[in-house]
Design an enzyme around this catalytic site. Structure first.
Site, PDB file in Angstrom:
ATOM      1  N   ARG A  81       0.839  -1.194   0.000  1.00 16.99           N
ATOM      2  CA  ARG A  81       0.000   0.000   0.000  1.00 16.99           C
ATOM      3  C   ARG A  81       0.872   1.241   0.000  1.00 16.99           C
ATOM      4  O   ARG A  81       1.788   1.389   0.819  1.00 16.99           O
ATOM      5  CB  ARG A  81      -0.905  -0.010   1.229  1.00 16.99           C
ATOM      6  CG  ARG A  81      -1.728   1.278   1.449  1.00 16.99           C
ATOM      7  CD  ARG A  81      -2.991   1.266   0.621  1.00 16.99           C
ATOM      8  NE  ARG A  81      -3.697   2.534   0.711  1.00 16.99           N
ATOM      9  CZ  ARG A  81      -4.636   2.809   1.613  1.00 16.99           C
ATOM     10  NH1 ARG A  81      -4.947   1.918   2.530  1.00 16.99           N
ATOM     11  NH2 ARG A  81      -5.250   3.979   1.586  1.00 16.99           N
ATOM     12  N   ARG A 109      -7.083   0.375  -3.529  1.00 14.59           N
ATOM     13  CA  ARG A 109      -5.977   0.032  -2.649  1.00 14.59           C
ATOM     14  C   ARG A 109      -5.818  -1.485  -2.542  1.00 14.59           C
ATOM     15  O   ARG A 109      -6.804  -2.236  -2.603  1.00 14.59           O
ATOM     16  CB  ARG A 109      -6.160   0.634  -1.268  1.00 14.59           C
ATOM     17  CG  ARG A 109      -7.371   0.128  -0.511  1.00 14.59           C
ATOM     18  CD  ARG A 109      -8.034   1.190   0.329  1.00 14.59           C
ATOM     19  NE  ARG A 109      -8.794   2.118  -0.487  1.00 14.59           N
ATOM     20  CZ  ARG A 109      -9.616   3.038   0.016  1.00 14.59           C
ATOM     21  NH1 ARG A 109      -9.766   3.153   1.308  1.00 14.59           N
ATOM     22  NH2 ARG A 109     -10.282   3.847  -0.771  1.00 14.59           N
ATOM     23  N   ASP A 129      -6.512  -1.970   3.028  1.00 15.36           N
ATOM     24  CA  ASP A 129      -6.875  -0.815   3.849  1.00 15.36           C
ATOM     25  C   ASP A 129      -7.282  -1.345   5.219  1.00 15.36           C
ATOM     26  O   ASP A 129      -8.106  -2.264   5.320  1.00 15.36           O
ATOM     27  CB  ASP A 129      -8.038  -0.049   3.211  1.00 15.36           C
ATOM     28  CG  ASP A 129      -8.362   1.225   3.987  1.00 15.36           C
ATOM     29  OD1 ASP A 129      -7.422   1.945   4.343  1.00 15.36           O
ATOM     30  OD2 ASP A 129      -9.553   1.477   4.240  1.00 15.36           O
ATOM     31  N   ASP A 172      -8.703  -0.062   8.887  1.00 12.72           N
ATOM     32  CA  ASP A 172      -9.262   1.041   9.676  1.00 12.72           C
ATOM     33  C   ASP A 172      -9.525   0.582  11.108  1.00 12.72           C
ATOM     34  O   ASP A 172     -10.070  -0.508  11.326  1.00 12.72           O
ATOM     35  CB  ASP A 172     -10.578   1.528   9.066  1.00 12.72           C
ATOM     36  CG  ASP A 172     -10.359   2.381   7.824  1.00 12.72           C
ATOM     37  OD1 ASP A 172      -9.340   3.093   7.774  1.00 12.72           O
ATOM     38  OD2 ASP A 172     -11.205   2.316   6.912  1.00 12.72           O
TER      39      ASP A 172
END
Length: 382
Positions: free
Chosen positions: A84, A95, A98, A100
């Site tokens: 990434r 992407r 990812d 989060d």
């Protein structure tokens, strides 16, 4: 040691082999950030906020001892490892991976780099639907709604379909089939840290030695000859009472018991600290008590070399420990090893952790868990 905290993460990928990217990501999270306890199914969802290929998404919950800022640094490091490029905070983009941070227990955090709970979670079906799989007893600390309640009011009505079960299998607790495990070690070996991590990660009732409440301990380190006998007698009485009480009280909500000491440590330390005539008297009393004590199903001894023990003792900064001599630690180590050799009926495991740091290095913690699991599996086979 910091108490481990439960963290919910959301993972997504829409480039390359999406499922493989997610599976590799989960492995790295487990190795570098904290023990992954549960993983959702993988869902395919349309890109959110921009036009691009469909995403694979999942959610997971883990235990970690890292601070939120440190965890965020490690997440960025994992994303970089998987290819990434640095996130562009001003726009959404395709992407490879990812990650989060969605929630950290019931905390509310607002900083320049981190908002917890995630400020958009209640608006994203690809976050909420996988979270529902985790069966969490969690409520949004600001909105005061459960995941199920958030789903009913979520404005995102996009398609969110199950693609597959995740191949990653979170470690089930390695103490399966056992009721009571004792973790022992020399002064500064990390037994309390390890016992606390295992209890938190695998739903165990924990018994921690109450050494801090012993009024003779600081006096002993200043004048061993004078205070050795009252110190050892007070420890023996307290350990007997604590273990007897805690082991007899069954906890319906815990899977097993883990203690950071075993009653036999009383005899090991007494043999080192007491004069010969005092030790004979002490052993007579100890033998009477020892017959009444439950024996652990597994006894784990964390071995650390003396230089490392002295480093750990210095780091944790207890004033009354700073003058402990290497020769004293050597005698304690020998006492433990002699005890283990003499106890042919004790299911024991020695783990050399001299090069381990299972607080800062998740991979070292996993090595210890694996050693325990292998010992248990071997014991069951036999």
């Amino acid at each position: 040691m910091k108490t481990p905290i439960k963290v919910i993460l959301s993972l997504g990928s829409n480039q390359g082999n999406r499922q493989e990217n997610i599976e590799k990501c989960i492995e790295l999270i487990n190795q570098e950030i904290g023990l992954v306890l549960c993983v959702s199914k993988i869902y395919e969802t349309p890109s959110w906020g921009f036009d691009s290929d469909y995403f694979f998404n999942c959610a997971l919950v883990l235990n970690t001892s890292f601070s939120p800022d440190k965890m965020l640094q490690k997440i960025m490091g994992i994303e970089k490892k998987l290819g990434r490029t640095p996130k562009n905070a001003s726009q959404y983009e395709a992407r490879i991976i990812d990650i989060d941070i969605i929630a950290i227990e019931n905390e509310v955090i607002k900083t320049e780099f981190l908002n917890v709970p995630h400020i958009e979670m209640q608006n994203r079906l690809f976050v909420l639907q996988p979270m529902l799989d985790l069966n969490l007893d969690w409520k949004h600390p600001v909105l005061q709604k459960t995941v199920k309640e958030l789903l009913t009011i979520c404005p995102d009505k996009s398609d969110c379909k199950v693609i597959s079960e995740i191949e990653f299998i979170p470690i089930k607790h390695p103490i399966s089939n056992l009721n009571y495990i004792a973790i022992e070690g020399n002064i500064g070996a990390g037994k309390t840290t390890l016992a606390s991590k295992i209890a938190s990660d695998f739903n165990a009732k924990i018994i921690l030695e109450r050494f801090a409440d012993n009024p003779f301990l600081p006096k002993f380190y200043k004048d061993q000859n004078r205070y050795a006998f009252p110190l050892e007698m007070s420890f023996l009485a307290d350990r007997y009472q604590q273990l007897s009480d805690d082991l007899s009280q069954f906890d319906l909500f815990k899977d097993f018991v883990v203690a950071d000491y075993h009653i036999f440590k009383s005899l090991i330390f007494a043999k080192v600290t007491l004069q010969e005539d005092e030790f004979r008297l002490y052993k007579t009393l100890f033998d009477i008590i020892y017959k009444e004590m439950p024996k652990p199903d597994l006894y784990v001894y964390l071995y650390q070399n003396t230089d490392r023990l002295l480093e750990n003792i210095k780091k944790r900064g207890r004033n009354y420990e700073q003058d402990i001599k290497a020769s004293y630690l050597d005698k304690i180590n020998k006492g433990y090893l002699d005890f283990i050799k003499s106890q042919t009926n004790l299911n024991s495991l020695i783990i050399d952790v001299s090069e381990f740091d299972f607080v800062k290095k998740q991979e070292d913690y996993l090595k210890v868990l694996q050693a325990i699991k292998e010992k248990i599996d071997d014991s069951i086979v036999r």
